[in-house]
Every structure is written in C-alpha cells, then in structure tokens.
Design an enzyme around this catalytic site. Structure first.
Site, PDB file in Angstrom:
ATOM      1  N   ARG A 278      -0.588  -9.509  13.171  1.00  0.00           N
ATOM      2  CA  ARG A 278      -1.210  -8.476  12.326  1.00  0.00           C
ATOM      3  C   ARG A 278      -1.950  -9.102  11.150  1.00  0.00           C
ATOM      4  O   ARG A 278      -2.995  -8.606  10.740  1.00  0.00           O
ATOM      5  CB  ARG A 278      -0.141  -7.493  11.842  1.00  0.00           C
TER       6      ARG A 278
ATOM      7  N   ARG B 234      11.548  -5.175   5.289  1.00  0.00           N
ATOM      8  CA  ARG B 234      11.147  -3.767   5.093  1.00  0.00           C
ATOM      9  C   ARG B 234      11.998  -2.817   5.936  1.00  0.00           C
ATOM     10  O   ARG B 234      12.206  -3.023   7.120  1.00  0.00           O
ATOM     11  CB  ARG B 234       9.673  -3.589   5.471  1.00  0.00           C
TER      12      ARG B 234
ATOM     13  N   ARG C 274      10.819  -1.254  11.484  1.00  0.00           N
ATOM     14  CA  ARG C 274       9.738  -1.035  12.439  1.00  0.00           C
ATOM     15  C   ARG C 274       9.684  -2.167  13.456  1.00  0.00           C
ATOM     16  O   ARG C 274       9.819  -3.337  13.107  1.00  0.00           O
ATOM     17  CB  ARG C 274       8.409  -0.940  11.690  1.00  0.00           C
TER      18      ARG C 274
ATOM     19  N   LYS D 247       0.842  -1.213   0.000  1.00  0.00           N
ATOM     20  CA  LYS D 247       0.000   0.000   0.000  1.00  0.00           C
ATOM     21  C   LYS D 247       0.874   1.259   0.000  1.00  0.00           C
ATOM     22  O   LYS D 247       0.710   2.136  -0.840  1.00  0.00           O
ATOM     23  CB  LYS D 247      -0.943   0.008   1.220  1.00  0.00           C
TER      24      LYS D 247
ATOM     25  N   ARG E  51     -10.123   0.026   8.583  1.00  0.00           N
ATOM     26  CA  ARG E  51      -9.649  -1.335   8.839  1.00  0.00           C
ATOM     27  C   ARG E  51     -10.698  -2.186   9.532  1.00  0.00           C
ATOM     28  O   ARG E  51     -10.419  -3.363   9.825  1.00  0.00           O
ATOM     29  CB  ARG E  51      -8.402  -1.272   9.735  1.00  0.00           C
TER      30      ARG E  51
HETATM   31  P1  ADP Z   1       0.884  -1.813   7.564  1.00  0.00           P
HETATM   32  O1  ADP Z   1       0.820  -0.945   6.356  1.00  0.00           O
HETATM   33  O2  ADP Z   1       2.153  -2.575   7.664  1.00  0.00           O
HETATM   34  O3  ADP Z   1      -0.343  -2.626   7.755  1.00  0.00           O
HETATM   35  P2  ADP Z   1       0.328   0.520   9.157  1.00  0.00           P
HETATM   36  O4  ADP Z   1       1.470   1.442   9.158  1.00  0.00           O
HETATM   37  O5  ADP Z   1      -0.844   0.825   8.271  1.00  0.00           O
HETATM   38  O6  ADP Z   1       0.900  -0.917   8.860  1.00  0.00           O
HETATM   39  O7  ADP Z   1      -0.224   0.358  10.628  1.00  0.00           O
HETATM   40  C1  ADP Z   1       0.611   0.060  11.722  1.00  0.00           C
HETATM   41  C2  ADP Z   1      -0.237  -0.157  12.961  1.00  0.00           C
HETATM   42  O8  ADP Z   1      -0.965   1.044  13.274  1.00  0.00           O
HETATM   43  C3  ADP Z   1      -1.314  -1.235  12.838  1.00  0.00           C
HETATM   44  O9  ADP Z   1      -0.812  -2.539  13.080  1.00  0.00           O
HETATM   45  C4  ADP Z   1      -2.304  -0.784  13.920  1.00  0.00           C
HETATM   46  O10 ADP Z   1      -1.834  -1.109  15.221  1.00  0.00           O
HETATM   47  C5  ADP Z   1      -2.264   0.724  13.782  1.00  0.00           C
HETATM   48  N1  ADP Z   1      -3.268   1.197  12.813  1.00  0.00           N
HETATM   49  C6  ADP Z   1      -3.015   1.760  11.594  1.00  0.00           C
HETATM   50  N2  ADP Z   1      -4.169   2.070  10.970  1.00  0.00           N
HETATM   51  C7  ADP Z   1      -5.179   1.664  11.803  1.00  0.00           C
HETATM   52  C8  ADP Z   1      -6.597   1.690  11.723  1.00  0.00           C
HETATM   53  N3  ADP Z   1      -7.230   2.154  10.646  1.00  0.00           N
HETATM   54  N4  ADP Z   1      -7.301   1.209  12.783  1.00  0.00           N
HETATM   55  C9  ADP Z   1      -6.680   0.750  13.865  1.00  0.00           C
HETATM   56  N5  ADP Z   1      -5.362   0.677  14.015  1.00  0.00           N
HETATM   57  C10 ADP Z   1      -4.597   1.130  12.991  1.00  0.00           C
HETATM   58  P1  ADP Z   2       2.061  -1.890   3.247  1.00  0.00           P
HETATM   59  O1  ADP Z   2       2.036  -0.384   3.245  1.00  0.00           O
HETATM   60  O2  ADP Z   2       0.879  -2.480   2.523  1.00  0.00           O
HETATM   61  O3  ADP Z   2       2.239  -2.470   4.600  1.00  0.00           O
HETATM   62  P2  ADP Z   2       4.683  -1.597   1.946  1.00  0.00           P
HETATM   63  O4  ADP Z   2       4.400  -0.736   0.760  1.00  0.00           O
HETATM   64  O5  ADP Z   2       5.329  -0.961   3.122  1.00  0.00           O
HETATM   65  O6  ADP Z   2       3.330  -2.365   2.383  1.00  0.00           O
HETATM   66  O7  ADP Z   2       5.550  -2.838   1.427  1.00  0.00           O
HETATM   67  C1  ADP Z   2       6.032  -3.823   2.345  1.00  0.00           C
HETATM   68  C2  ADP Z   2       7.442  -4.246   1.933  1.00  0.00           C
HETATM   69  O8  ADP Z   2       7.392  -4.983   0.704  1.00  0.00           O
HETATM   70  C3  ADP Z   2       8.400  -3.093   1.679  1.00  0.00           C
HETATM   71  O9  ADP Z   2       9.687  -3.513   2.113  1.00  0.00           O
HETATM   72  C4  ADP Z   2       8.366  -2.898   0.160  1.00  0.00           C
HETATM   73  O10 ADP Z   2       9.607  -2.393  -0.344  1.00  0.00           O
HETATM   74  C5  ADP Z   2       8.130  -4.318  -0.330  1.00  0.00           C
HETATM   75  N1  ADP Z   2       7.254  -4.394  -1.516  1.00  0.00           N
HETATM   76  C6  ADP Z   2       6.175  -3.631  -1.793  1.00  0.00           C
HETATM   77  N2  ADP Z   2       5.583  -4.017  -2.947  1.00  0.00           N
HETATM   78  C7  ADP Z   2       6.306  -5.069  -3.413  1.00  0.00           C
HETATM   79  C8  ADP Z   2       6.209  -5.923  -4.579  1.00  0.00           C
HETATM   80  N3  ADP Z   2       5.236  -5.772  -5.482  1.00  0.00           N
HETATM   81  N4  ADP Z   2       7.131  -6.891  -4.726  1.00  0.00           N
HETATM   82  C9  ADP Z   2       8.120  -7.048  -3.817  1.00  0.00           C
HETATM   83  N5  ADP Z   2       8.280  -6.287  -2.707  1.00  0.00           N
HETATM   84  C10 ADP Z   2       7.382  -5.310  -2.493  1.00  0.00           C
END
Ligand code: ADP
Ligand code: ADP
Length: 218
Positions: free
Chosen positions: A173, A129, A162, A15, A90
């Site tokens: 998660r 990541r 992270r 994302k 979410r």
């Molecule tokens: P990722 O993209 O890896 O899923 P995020 O950065 O979006 O992680 O979120 C990290 C953490 O922040 C989540 O695991 C949760 O604890 C909290 N969080 C983020 N967005 C939400 C949401 N919409 N509702 C509740 N908790 C959230």
């Molecule tokens: P999210 O926001 O959904 O949690 P991220 O964009 O942070 O996901 O991506 C998670 C990890 O995977 C990062 O280290 C990113 O560089 C890698 N990544 C993202 N998209 C791809 C893909 N299409 N193929 C391989 N690695 C990816």
C-alpha cells in the site's frame, strides 16, 4: 460558502484520526472512501464484493468504480455545505473527476491538507491499529489505546484489526501510495490549495496545527 476539503496522506498518516477535528470545526460530513468500501463489503453488495479483491492485496480499486461511489455520496443532501474527503482522490484521474463533480455542484476543492509521515513510522502505526467495525473510530495499541482493552470507547463494540494492515500488504500500500497518489501533492500545489502538515508528531500536536490552519478558512 461550501467547504470541500481533501485530506491527503499515505496509509497510516492519521487521516481518519484527524478527520473528526476538521468535520467538527467546519460542520461538514466525513466521507472516507475506504469506509464506504468496507460498508459495501459488510452488506455484501456487488460493489463491495468487487472492491474486496483489490483491498485485500493492497491495490487501488479501479477509478471508475471509486468515482461513481464517491459521486453518489456527494449527491446526498448533507454535503450541501461541503465535505471532508478522506482517502479520495488517490489518483490523478480521480482528482480530475472530483473537480468535475464539484464543478457541477457549483463548488470546488477549497483546501488540501497533506499529512506527511515517513514510511518507517507508517508501518509501526498500521501494525498497531485497531478499529471499531461499528463507528469506524481508530485506536493504536500503544499510541492511542482505548480506555478498556479491545473495546470501543464510544459504543462498546469489540475492536478489530484490518486484514490489509498485515505487514506484507502495508508495504504494498505504501508503494501504491508513492506511485499513484503522491503525484497529487504536485497537482494540488500547482492549484495553490495545498497545505503541508508534519504528521510525524503526536496526535495532539497535529490536531493543533490543523486547527490553526482551519482558523483561516472559516
Ligand atoms: P488507509 O487510510 O489505511 O489508507 P483506506 O481505508 O483509506 O486505508 O483504504 C483501504 C483500501 O480501500 C485501499 O488500500 C484501497 O484498496 C481502497 N481504497 C480506498 N480509497 C480508494 C480510492 N480513492 N481509490 C481506490 N481505492 C481506494
Ligand atoms: P489513516 O486514516 O491515514 O490510514 P489512521 O488515522 O487510521 O490513519 O491512523 C493509523 C494508526 O496510527 C492508528 O492506529 C492511529 O491510532 C495511529 N495514529 C494516528 N495519528 C497518530 C500520531 N500522530 N501519532 C501516533 N499514532 C497515530
């Protein structure tokens, strides 16, 4: 017309990586609820301290707190033409709250892009990541490395891993995603605004799919 787009997908789906493509194409700001929480935490605000406990153990921050934080952000003037919501909503109650927030602005969710990636790939992505604590840009040590090891290409800041990307928290998660967030796919499908994207392909292939979808909304 304002473009309010939701980017849905499990942790590690890509994302954050794909957000810039959408924001540039539609000229809208990127609102990541996870980033907003991490900014609050860095500033040690009350909200940040409260959210920290949930984030550390891979749980969702309660809906009421999350909705208030995102609602405040959506009231900023840069959201007048829309916004990309990444990581929010979410839960079903968050999705309903978003519908209400946007209705009060005379708007609605235009499209939901659902990035689909199987769990075993998510674990590999999250464990490699690295992100920039300054600008939020994400890298992967194998799939998408920075030009200089450990340093952000954009602003030279030292990259960090992270705490919630540790394997035990990652599985938690993913489970939370399946039980609390996955139902949103059906919620938005019923509204007729869901677009599925196979997120298991390369970053560039996913980007091209998203660009062709966006060609229809401009
Ligand atoms: P990722 O993209 O890896 O899923 P995020 O950065 O979006 O992680 O979120 C990290 C953490 O922040 C989540 O695991 C949760 O604890 C909290 N969080 C983020 N967005 C939400 C949401 N919409 N509702 C509740 N908790 C959230
Ligand atoms: P999210 O926001 O959904 O949690 P991220 O964009 O942070 O996901 O991506 C998670 C990890 O995977 C990062 O280290 C990113 O560089 C890698 N990544 C993202 N998209 C791809 C893909 N299409 N193929 C391989 N690695 C990816």
């Amino acid at each position: 017309m304002a473009h309010f787009i939701v980017l849905l997908g499990p942790p590690g789906a890509g994302k954050g990586t794909q957000a810039a493509t959408i924001c540039e194409a539609l000229e809208i700001p990127h609102i990541s609820s996870g980033e907003l929480f991490r900014e609050h935490l860095a500033k040690q605000t009350e909200l940040g301290k409260l959210a920290d406990g949930y984030i550390r153990c891979g749980q969702l921050v309660p809906d009421e707190i999350t909705v208030r934080m995102v609602g405040d952000r959506l009231k900023q003037p840069d959201c007048a033409n829309g916004a990309l919501l990444d990581g929010f909503p979410r839960t079903i109650p968050q999705a309903q709250a978003l519908d209400d927030l946007l209705a009060r602005m005379g708007a609605q969710v235009e499209m939901v892009i659902s990035l689909e990636v199987p769990p075993e790939i998510l674990v590999e992505r999250l464990s490699g990541r690295w992100s920039c604590p300054n600008c939020g840009r994400v890298y992967h040590e194998k799939n998408n490395p920075p030009q200089r090891s450990g340093v952000c290409d954009r602003d030279g800041t030292l990259l960090i891993q992270r705490l919630d990307d540790r394997p035990e928290t990652v599985w938690q998660r993913i489970e939370v995603y399946l039980s609390r967030t996955q139902p949103l796919v059906e919620y938005y499908r019923q509204k007729g605004i869901l677009v599925n994207v196979d997120g298991a392909r390369s970053i560039e292939e996913v980007r091209q799919s998203i660009l062709s979808i966006l060609a229809g909304v401009r």
